[in-house]
Design an enzyme around this catalytic site. Sequence first.
Site, mmCIF file in Angstrom:
data_model
loop_
_atom_site.group_PDB
_atom_site.id
_atom_site.type_symbol
_atom_site.label_atom_id
_atom_site.label_comp_id
_atom_site.label_asym_id
_atom_site.label_seq_id
_atom_site.Cartn_x
_atom_site.Cartn_y
_atom_site.Cartn_z
ATOM 1 N N CYS A 361 4.143 5.363 30.021
ATOM 2 C CA CYS A 361 2.806 5.179 29.437
ATOM 3 C C CYS A 361 2.243 6.434 28.772
ATOM 4 C CB CYS A 361 1.826 4.672 30.495
ATOM 5 S SG CYS A 361 2.524 3.533 31.692
ATOM 6 N N ARG A 390 12.629 7.500 39.598
ATOM 7 C CA ARG A 390 11.721 7.403 40.735
ATOM 8 C C ARG A 390 12.479 7.675 42.028
ATOM 9 N NH1 ARG A 390 8.307 1.997 38.923
ATOM 10 N NH2 ARG A 390 7.698 2.807 36.871
ATOM 11 N N GLN A 408 13.177 0.727 31.698
ATOM 12 C CA GLN A 408 12.128 -0.285 31.596
ATOM 13 C C GLN A 408 12.045 -0.826 30.174
ATOM 14 O OE1 GLN A 408 8.666 1.982 32.998
ATOM 15 N NE2 GLN A 408 8.519 0.560 34.703
ATOM 16 N N ASP A 410 9.539 -1.423 28.208
ATOM 17 C CA ASP A 410 8.126 -1.069 28.259
ATOM 18 C C ASP A 410 7.467 -1.259 26.901
ATOM 19 O OD1 ASP A 410 6.046 -0.284 29.806
ATOM 20 O OD2 ASP A 410 6.764 1.738 30.188
ATOM 21 N N HIS A 412 3.275 -1.104 24.961
ATOM 22 C CA HIS A 412 1.832 -0.914 25.077
ATOM 23 C C HIS A 412 1.148 -1.391 23.803
ATOM 24 C CE1 HIS A 412 3.440 1.892 28.114
ATOM 25 N NE2 HIS A 412 2.369 1.525 28.788
ATOM 26 N N LYS A 492 -4.557 -8.339 35.703
ATOM 27 C CA LYS A 492 -3.166 -8.447 35.269
ATOM 28 C C LYS A 492 -2.624 -9.848 35.486
ATOM 29 C CE LYS A 492 -1.192 -6.967 39.710
ATOM 30 N NZ LYS A 492 -0.151 -6.150 40.368
ATOM 31 N N HIS A 538 -0.659 -2.761 29.069
ATOM 32 C CA HIS A 538 0.728 -2.489 29.460
ATOM 33 C C HIS A 538 1.445 -3.829 29.586
ATOM 34 C CE1 HIS A 538 -0.405 1.579 31.144
ATOM 35 N NE2 HIS A 538 -1.547 0.951 31.312
#
Length: 664
Positions: A361, A390, A408, A410, A412, A492, A538
């Site tokens: 992000c 992680r 990911q 991902d 945005h 969400k 997100h």
Amino acid sequence: MAAPSAPLLRSHPHRRALFPSSQRHRSAAAAASLLGFPPRKPASTRRLPYTAVRSSSTASPSAPVEEAAAAPTGDAEEQERVVLPTNESSDRLLRIRHTCAHVMAMAVQKLFPNSKVTIGPWIDNGFYYDFDMEPLTDKDLKKIKKEMDRIIRQNLPLVREELSREEAQKRIEALNEPYKLEILESIKEEPITIYHIGEEWWDLCAGPHVESTGKIDRKAIELESVAGAYWRGDEKNQMLQRIYGTAWENEDQLKAYIHFKEEAKRRDHRRLGQDLDLFSIQEDAGGGLVFWHPKGAIIRHILEDSWKQIHLQYGYDLLYTPHVAKADLWKISGHIDFYKENMYNQMDVEDEMYQLRPMNCPYHILVYKRKLHSYRDFPIRVAELGTVYRYELSGSLHGLFRVRGFTQDDAHIFCLEDQIQDEIRGVLDLTEQILGQFGFRYYEINLSTRPEKSVGSDDIWEKATVALKNALNDKGWEYKVDEGGGAFYGPKIDLKIEDALGRKWQCSTVQVDFNLPGRFDITYVDSNSEKKRPIMIHRAVLGSLERFFGVLIEHYAGDFPLWLAPTQARILPVTDNELQYCNEVASELKSRGFRVEVCHGERLPKLIRNAETQKVPLMAVVGPKEVQARTLTIRSRHNGEIGVMPVDEFITKLHLAVANKSSL
């Protein structure tokens, strides 16, 4: 936003997420949580989380059944899919499992008097209990099960008793149970409740339980395994012995569950990944780090290529960003304050501290901040297949499902308040198209709303929540509302897909964020030339490529469809005399973009068996007649011999099948 056409992805009325429907359920969940148990979910009419296939002659009258379109085992004989009850659908089953945990603890302490008890909750498939004791063996499990059977046959009553905190502490100290004292300290409500099994054994517990041990069918219980577990999940604490068991309402259900376990074992992505040479985790490099082998890598390439094409169709710009950044970036984002335990140690680079990224992000925000934006620029959509790192304890690592480095999918979206609904609807359309490619049609959807602690005004929370609801309603998808279950930074939507065994997998998520735009002070210029804060969304569809690949392996049992198979066809010469022609055909097919290989050196039956073992969808057998006629004899792994056809015809049919994501 205009969306490309997509295959239909259906939400099923019985595939729903679960939330408390009464104060009784909320109270029970709170009490269980205080004792270290997972929160109890109420009964629901949603479809149960897994199924077991067996012949109708052995179907249990108490287990709901539904007709299976295709048996997971691939059996041709007529079968029906038995849908097993769950803790959510059967209050009786939940009570049985909870009581079994107590009965097992009682049995362990009878056989091993020096053992100390900790917690023993019910779980999805049964129960477990943690003990501070010497390591157990499989032989010990048999002894424990035999003692459990004896306790069940005695039909001992389970009696609830209320105590003052002082009395409970006195009794626990008398038993010298230090872990129970710690649990007692964590319980804030009074009176304290305990449950007795007859007059011989008791435990701190909020319930619920069956009336007596005789209500349990001892033939419907099985002790499954022993594992190590740290007290309270903290590696600094004592390592405990965790005994897992499964319990059902009757023996038929246990047999169905065992069948399900066998099928799940057959589909285990760790075994199939090795057998099919798809991936590995090399201990010399470190646990939780995935090596994609050529066959797995080509599937990943197909996934990534399809993902990118669809995102470009939906108006996303693709990004590539670094794997590390200055630690200050993660201070601004709040990750160091709130997520540090999941991050790796920082590294010193020329007297500046750098950090491996746990998320993408902040990088996408920096790309947004590179220039001043006008309200006319919105919506701005950026997407990246970004690898993150992680920290996970070695004991929690699990194949592709729990790793330390993963990619990911991902994305945005930066938009205006009045664009939220359309953008969410666009994400739902995109999700439908991507997941539909793999045959996922049934799923659960949760809409999570504002928690007690949150950032952002009442007005923006209301607008965003209504926008998410309207987008789901406009899409025609059923969903459950998880009141107060949202993130502190925004509401969400979470989506779980259902695999061939009926198991649910969390993949897709869409989250509105009121936090990071403020932390990074991102703005745009509105129609009045004033600076305003944009809305940030997100979203991920697959979740991570590694985990999704693991789900696909188990969903397909390694038997990937033609368009996705790492090797689409093997060309098999009857003898080496046909090898030159086979190589010519292979070269032609490869030049057209198909994934083929020539295998020889064995007798034809062995070559065919090898291809089927490796789950290759198509085989092209070549003998002297095929060479002379410039043809191929095509054989399907599932349908047997298809027939003889010229090479050009095979190429045409293969092209159509791959383009339509169908079989030949």
